[in-house]
Motif scaffolding. Sequence first.
Motif, PDB file in Angstrom:
ATOM      1  N   ALA A  96      41.341  37.870  44.838  1.00  0.00           N
ATOM      2  CA  ALA A  96      41.647  38.474  43.547  1.00  0.00           C
ATOM      3  C   ALA A  96      40.988  37.687  42.433  1.00  0.00           C
ATOM      4  O   ALA A  96      40.843  36.466  42.527  1.00  0.00           O
ATOM      5  CB  ALA A  96      43.157  38.527  43.324  1.00  0.00           C
ATOM      6  N   SER A  97      40.632  38.394  41.381  1.00  0.00           N
ATOM      7  CA  SER A  97      40.012  37.749  40.229  1.00  0.00           C
ATOM      8  C   SER A  97      40.473  38.439  38.966  1.00  0.00           C
ATOM      9  O   SER A  97      40.880  39.603  38.978  1.00  0.00           O
ATOM     10  CB  SER A  97      38.486  37.809  40.346  1.00  0.00           C
ATOM     11  N   ILE A  98      40.397  37.698  37.868  1.00  0.00           N
ATOM     12  CA  ILE A  98      40.800  38.253  36.582  1.00  0.00           C
ATOM     13  C   ILE A  98      39.876  37.729  35.494  1.00  0.00           C
ATOM     14  O   ILE A  98      39.497  36.560  35.493  1.00  0.00           O
ATOM     15  CB  ILE A  98      42.283  37.924  36.286  1.00  0.00           C
ATOM     16  N   LYS A  99      39.509  38.638  34.614  1.00  0.00           N
ATOM     17  CA  LYS A  99      38.614  38.293  33.528  1.00  0.00           C
ATOM     18  C   LYS A  99      39.460  38.009  32.290  1.00  0.00           C
ATOM     19  O   LYS A  99      40.613  38.416  32.213  1.00  0.00           O
ATOM     20  CB  LYS A  99      37.647  39.451  33.269  1.00  0.00           C
ATOM     21  N   PRO A 100      38.919  37.321  31.294  1.00  0.00           N
ATOM     22  CA  PRO A 100      39.700  37.033  30.090  1.00  0.00           C
ATOM     23  C   PRO A 100      40.312  38.254  29.437  1.00  0.00           C
ATOM     24  O   PRO A 100      41.382  38.154  28.819  1.00  0.00           O
ATOM     25  CB  PRO A 100      38.676  36.355  29.181  1.00  0.00           C
ATOM     26  N   ASP A 101      39.683  39.416  29.581  1.00  0.00           N
ATOM     27  CA  ASP A 101      40.255  40.617  28.973  1.00  0.00           C
ATOM     28  C   ASP A 101      41.394  41.201  29.790  1.00  0.00           C
ATOM     29  O   ASP A 101      41.966  42.230  29.435  1.00  0.00           O
ATOM     30  CB  ASP A 101      39.177  41.678  28.738  1.00  0.00           C
ATOM     31  N   GLY A 102      41.709  40.547  30.914  1.00  0.00           N
ATOM     32  CA  GLY A 102      42.816  40.995  31.751  1.00  0.00           C
ATOM     33  C   GLY A 102      42.432  41.920  32.876  1.00  0.00           C
ATOM     34  O   GLY A 102      43.256  42.245  33.735  1.00  0.00           O
ATOM     35  N   SER A 103      41.175  42.367  32.901  1.00  0.00           N
ATOM     36  CA  SER A 103      40.737  43.246  33.983  1.00  0.00           C
ATOM     37  C   SER A 103      40.688  42.453  35.289  1.00  0.00           C
ATOM     38  O   SER A 103      40.327  41.278  35.295  1.00  0.00           O
ATOM     39  CB  SER A 103      39.372  43.854  33.673  1.00  0.00           C
ATOM     40  N   SER A 104      41.065  43.097  36.371  1.00  0.00           N
ATOM     41  CA  SER A 104      41.171  42.410  37.645  1.00  0.00           C
ATOM     42  C   SER A 104      40.423  43.139  38.759  1.00  0.00           C
ATOM     43  O   SER A 104      40.158  44.336  38.660  1.00  0.00           O
ATOM     44  CB  SER A 104      42.636  42.244  38.028  1.00  0.00           C
ATOM     45  N   ARG A 105      40.109  42.405  39.777  1.00  0.00           N
ATOM     46  CA  ARG A 105      39.453  42.940  40.965  1.00  0.00           C
ATOM     47  C   ARG A 105      40.126  42.365  42.200  1.00  0.00           C
ATOM     48  O   ARG A 105      40.629  41.235  42.168  1.00  0.00           O
ATOM     49  CB  ARG A 105      37.965  42.559  40.985  1.00  0.00           C
TER      50      ARG A 105
END
Length: 126
Positions: free
Chosen positions: A48-57
Amino acid sequence: ARLAESGGGSVQAGGSLTLSCAASEYTTGKYCMGWFRQSPGKGREGVASIKPDGSSRYADSVKGRFTISQDNGANTLSLQMKDLKPEDTGMYYCAAASRWYSGPCEARFVIDYGFRGQGTQVTVSS
């Protein structure tokens, strides 16, 4: 950067666990962060990953069962895991990028992030 994981343990299949990662000398919400795992006999897998804008994968293997989140006020990263399966067993690591990624923070790239913690063990029995 220092990353400290907690929350691992042993559960039966179908159970749930929440992992936490406390960051110090690093600001959550600045760059990509995520979780990867490593199991005996298997390679590392970004889950799992998360970007500063909160979007995740998420990796396909955990999609719909794991949820990543970050609390920038507390400078922490979490991974909620439900419906755990024996194949989820492994050492789970919190990881943080050391640079900005212009595109999505893909889960599979978490293993390449510049900072990681010592890991927390998750064991799921059938």
